[in-house]
Design an enzyme around this catalytic site. Sequence first.
Site, PDB file in Angstrom:
ATOM      1  N   LYS A 131       0.822  -1.351   0.014  1.00 27.72           N
ATOM      2  CA  LYS A 131       0.000   0.141   0.019  1.00 27.72           C
ATOM      3  C   LYS A 131       0.739   1.365   0.076  1.00 27.72           C
ATOM      4  O   LYS A 131       2.115   1.240   0.133  1.00 27.72           O
ATOM      5  CB  LYS A 131      -0.906   0.041   1.040  1.00 27.72           C
ATOM      6  CG  LYS A 131      -1.896  -1.148   1.148  1.00 27.72           C
ATOM      7  CD  LYS A 131      -2.883  -1.204   2.215  1.00 27.72           C
ATOM      8  CE  LYS A 131      -4.146  -2.205   2.362  1.00 27.72           C
ATOM      9  NZ  LYS A 131      -5.063  -2.013   3.248  1.00 27.72           N
ATOM     10  N   TYR A 167     -12.105  -1.445  -3.951  1.00 31.38           N
ATOM     11  CA  TYR A 167     -12.802  -1.977  -2.559  1.00 31.38           C
ATOM     12  C   TYR A 167     -14.243  -1.779  -2.568  1.00 31.38           C
ATOM     13  O   TYR A 167     -14.830  -1.401  -1.554  1.00 31.38           O
ATOM     14  CB  TYR A 167     -11.977  -1.031  -1.484  1.00 31.38           C
ATOM     15  CG  TYR A 167     -10.756  -1.505  -1.171  1.00 31.38           C
ATOM     16  CD1 TYR A 167     -10.526  -2.514  -0.421  1.00 31.38           C
ATOM     17  CD2 TYR A 167      -9.476  -0.796  -1.362  1.00 31.38           C
ATOM     18  CE1 TYR A 167      -9.196  -2.776   0.216  1.00 31.38           C
ATOM     19  CE2 TYR A 167      -8.500  -1.096  -1.086  1.00 31.38           C
ATOM     20  CZ  TYR A 167      -8.156  -2.244  -0.218  1.00 31.38           C
ATOM     21  OH  TYR A 167      -6.940  -2.523   0.158  1.00 31.38           O
ATOM     22  N   PHE A 210     -15.283   3.722   7.070  1.00 27.18           N
ATOM     23  CA  PHE A 210     -14.033   3.730   6.624  1.00 27.18           C
ATOM     24  C   PHE A 210     -13.714   3.854   5.309  1.00 27.18           C
ATOM     25  O   PHE A 210     -12.790   4.073   4.747  1.00 27.18           O
ATOM     26  CB  PHE A 210     -13.023   2.835   7.155  1.00 27.18           C
ATOM     27  CG  PHE A 210     -13.313   1.361   6.795  1.00 27.18           C
ATOM     28  CD1 PHE A 210     -13.018   0.770   5.739  1.00 27.18           C
ATOM     29  CD2 PHE A 210     -14.211   0.430   7.474  1.00 27.18           C
ATOM     30  CE1 PHE A 210     -13.070  -0.437   5.418  1.00 27.18           C
ATOM     31  CE2 PHE A 210     -14.468  -0.714   7.262  1.00 27.18           C
ATOM     32  CZ  PHE A 210     -14.063  -1.199   6.000  1.00 27.18           C
ATOM     33  N   ARG A 214      -2.453 -14.379   4.524  1.00 30.93           N
ATOM     34  CA  ARG A 214      -2.959 -13.635   5.717  1.00 30.93           C
ATOM     35  C   ARG A 214      -2.368 -14.052   7.080  1.00 30.93           C
ATOM     36  O   ARG A 214      -2.522 -13.178   7.958  1.00 30.93           O
ATOM     37  CB  ARG A 214      -4.371 -13.913   5.757  1.00 30.93           C
ATOM     38  CG  ARG A 214      -5.325 -13.213   4.567  1.00 30.93           C
ATOM     39  CD  ARG A 214      -6.908 -13.373   4.483  1.00 30.93           C
ATOM     40  NE  ARG A 214      -7.101 -12.329   5.539  1.00 30.93           N
ATOM     41  CZ  ARG A 214      -7.449 -11.087   5.175  1.00 30.93           C
ATOM     42  NH1 ARG A 214      -7.569 -10.514   4.029  1.00 30.93           N
ATOM     43  NH2 ARG A 214      -7.877 -10.178   6.385  1.00 30.93           N
ATOM     44  N   THR A 271      -5.775  -7.018  10.489  1.00 27.58           N
ATOM     45  CA  THR A 271      -6.100  -5.918  10.028  1.00 27.58           C
ATOM     46  C   THR A 271      -5.649  -4.779  10.633  1.00 27.58           C
ATOM     47  O   THR A 271      -5.032  -3.904  10.116  1.00 27.58           O
ATOM     48  CB  THR A 271      -7.727  -5.747   9.385  1.00 27.58           C
ATOM     49  OG1 THR A 271      -8.366  -6.742   8.965  1.00 27.58           O
ATOM     50  CG2 THR A 271      -8.034  -4.235   8.874  1.00 27.58           C
ATOM     51  N   ARG A 311       2.320  -6.515   9.301  1.00 24.35           N
ATOM     52  CA  ARG A 311       1.238  -5.381   9.877  1.00 24.35           C
ATOM     53  C   ARG A 311       1.822  -5.228  11.306  1.00 24.35           C
ATOM     54  O   ARG A 311       1.932  -3.775  11.781  1.00 24.35           O
ATOM     55  CB  ARG A 311      -0.022  -5.766   9.695  1.00 24.35           C
ATOM     56  CG  ARG A 311      -0.795  -5.672   8.322  1.00 24.35           C
ATOM     57  CD  ARG A 311      -1.807  -6.135   8.276  1.00 24.35           C
ATOM     58  NE  ARG A 311      -2.728  -5.783   7.095  1.00 24.35           N
ATOM     59  CZ  ARG A 311      -3.880  -6.318   6.657  1.00 24.35           C
ATOM     60  NH1 ARG A 311      -4.365  -7.309   7.260  1.00 24.35           N
ATOM     61  NH2 ARG A 311      -4.561  -5.870   5.476  1.00 24.35           N
ATOM     62  N   ASN A 348      -2.314   0.290   7.015  1.00 22.83           N
ATOM     63  CA  ASN A 348      -1.665  -1.296   7.439  1.00 22.83           C
ATOM     64  C   ASN A 348      -0.784  -2.123   6.450  1.00 22.83           C
ATOM     65  O   ASN A 348      -0.860  -2.982   6.451  1.00 22.83           O
ATOM     66  CB  ASN A 348      -2.865  -2.047   7.863  1.00 22.83           C
ATOM     67  CG  ASN A 348      -4.067  -2.229   6.719  1.00 22.83           C
ATOM     68  OD1 ASN A 348      -3.602  -2.005   5.633  1.00 22.83           O
ATOM     69  ND2 ASN A 348      -5.055  -2.976   7.172  1.00 22.83           N
ATOM     70  N   HIS A 367      -2.190  -5.235   1.364  1.00 20.47           N
ATOM     71  CA  HIS A 367      -3.511  -6.094   1.189  1.00 20.47           C
ATOM     72  C   HIS A 367      -3.132  -7.488   1.057  1.00 20.47           C
ATOM     73  O   HIS A 367      -2.151  -7.879   0.405  1.00 20.47           O
ATOM     74  CB  HIS A 367      -4.141  -5.354   0.252  1.00 20.47           C
ATOM     75  CG  HIS A 367      -5.335  -6.079  -0.360  1.00 20.47           C
ATOM     76  ND1 HIS A 367      -6.672  -6.094  -0.074  1.00 20.47           N
ATOM     77  CD2 HIS A 367      -5.447  -7.075  -1.463  1.00 20.47           C
ATOM     78  CE1 HIS A 367      -7.266  -6.985  -0.638  1.00 20.47           C
ATOM     79  NE2 HIS A 367      -6.636  -7.418  -1.477  1.00 20.47           N
ATOM     80  N   GLU A 394      -9.119 -10.606  -7.947  1.00 24.51           N
ATOM     81  CA  GLU A 394      -8.197  -9.424  -7.538  1.00 24.51           C
ATOM     82  C   GLU A 394      -6.793  -9.395  -8.359  1.00 24.51           C
ATOM     83  O   GLU A 394      -6.411  -8.337  -8.883  1.00 24.51           O
ATOM     84  CB  GLU A 394      -7.921  -9.292  -6.200  1.00 24.51           C
ATOM     85  CG  GLU A 394      -9.211  -9.148  -5.149  1.00 24.51           C
ATOM     86  CD  GLU A 394      -8.829  -8.932  -3.942  1.00 24.51           C
ATOM     87  OE1 GLU A 394      -9.717  -8.514  -3.088  1.00 24.51           O
ATOM     88  OE2 GLU A 394      -7.692  -9.337  -3.366  1.00 24.51           O
TER      89      GLU A 394
HETATM   90  P1  IDP Z   1      -8.260  -6.587   5.465  1.00 25.04           P
HETATM   91  O1  IDP Z   1      -7.180  -5.757   4.542  1.00 25.04           O
HETATM   92  O2  IDP Z   1      -7.259  -7.215   6.493  1.00 25.04           O
HETATM   93  O3  IDP Z   1      -8.863  -7.903   4.495  1.00 25.04           O
HETATM   94  P2  IDP Z   1     -10.848  -5.347   5.240  1.00 25.04           P
HETATM   95  O4  IDP Z   1     -11.746  -5.481   6.374  1.00 25.04           O
HETATM   96  O5  IDP Z   1     -11.080  -6.251   4.173  1.00 25.04           O
HETATM   97  O6  IDP Z   1      -9.368  -6.160   6.046  1.00 25.04           O
HETATM   98  O7  IDP Z   1     -10.569  -3.896   5.198  1.00 25.04           O
HETATM   99  C1  IDP Z   1      -9.970  -3.351   3.831  1.00 25.04           C
HETATM  100  C2  IDP Z   1      -9.160  -2.226   4.337  1.00 25.04           C
HETATM  101  O8  IDP Z   1      -9.810  -1.318   4.704  1.00 25.04           O
HETATM  102  C3  IDP Z   1      -8.167  -2.522   5.650  1.00 25.04           C
HETATM  103  O9  IDP Z   1      -6.901  -3.295   5.196  1.00 25.04           O
HETATM  104  C4  IDP Z   1      -8.095  -1.130   5.982  1.00 25.04           C
HETATM  105  O10 IDP Z   1      -6.949  -0.496   4.981  1.00 25.04           O
HETATM  106  C5  IDP Z   1      -9.373  -0.523   5.932  1.00 25.04           C
HETATM  107  N1  IDP Z   1     -10.074  -0.662   7.134  1.00 25.04           N
HETATM  108  C6  IDP Z   1     -10.841  -1.737   7.423  1.00 25.04           C
HETATM  109  N2  IDP Z   1     -11.331  -1.481   8.718  1.00 25.04           N
HETATM  110  C7  IDP Z   1     -10.969  -0.273   9.186  1.00 25.04           C
HETATM  111  C8  IDP Z   1     -11.505   0.602  10.202  1.00 25.04           C
HETATM  112  O11 IDP Z   1     -12.129   0.122  11.112  1.00 25.04           O
HETATM  113  N3  IDP Z   1     -10.778   1.692  10.290  1.00 25.04           N
HETATM  114  C9  IDP Z   1     -10.033   2.010   9.206  1.00 25.04           C
HETATM  115  N4  IDP Z   1      -9.664   1.433   8.117  1.00 25.04           N
HETATM  116  C10 IDP Z   1     -10.116   0.477   8.034  1.00 25.04           C
HETATM  117 MG    MG Z   2     -10.105  -7.709   3.041  1.00 29.52          MG
END
Ligand code: IDP
Ligand code: MG
Length: 138
Positions: free
Chosen positions: A10, A50, A58, A86, A92, A103, A113, A116, A127
């Site tokens: 990212k 996304y 968010f 993962r 996350t 992370r 973070n 992805h 993807e």
């Molecule tokens: P992941 O990347 O671990 O699969 P997802 O729930 O799919 O997590 O969310 C996609 C991305 O959205 C996250 O990697 C993060 O950058 C952002 N994100 C998810 N939840 C939050 C939140 O509660 N606050 C801020 N950003 C978030």
């Molecule tokens: Mg995800």
Amino acid sequence: MLERTLAILKPDCVRKNLQGEVIARIQKAGFKILGMKQLRLTKETAGAFYAVHKGRPFYDGLVEFMSSGPCMPVALQKENAVADFRTLIGATDPKDAADGTVRKLFADNKGENIVHGSDSPENGKIEVAFFFSERELV
Ligand code: IDP
Ligand code: MG
């Protein structure tokens, strides 16, 4: 099962010059790199990638962040690639991520973070195809 998963280094990863650190961990974990590129996502493209999160609180910040600078999509292949990737990157929110995960080591917060990872083998295929044509995967 031999699976494909999509990683994206990212914009925070690129800004912090951590591309090599993260790629080294990916390679040490046994992933084969099928394709890799650097680009800057438009808001439109980040929003489309996304789209599943549209409407979440968010979402706007995520689109803003993902289009804030260059990122590096990486197409990966390995047995059990999706789950293993993962595990490598961690939860996350870096606060919840296990010690030694990408992370936990490098991310500032839940939004920024570092990396992805696809969440299912089906989405892994979708993807990877979002960023790479078949002839770019070797
Ligand atoms: P992941 O990347 O671990 O699969 P997802 O729930 O799919 O997590 O969310 C996609 C991305 O959205 C996250 O990697 C993060 O950058 C952002 N994100 C998810 N939840 C939050 C939140 O509660 N606050 C801020 N950003 C978030
Ligand atoms: Mg995800």
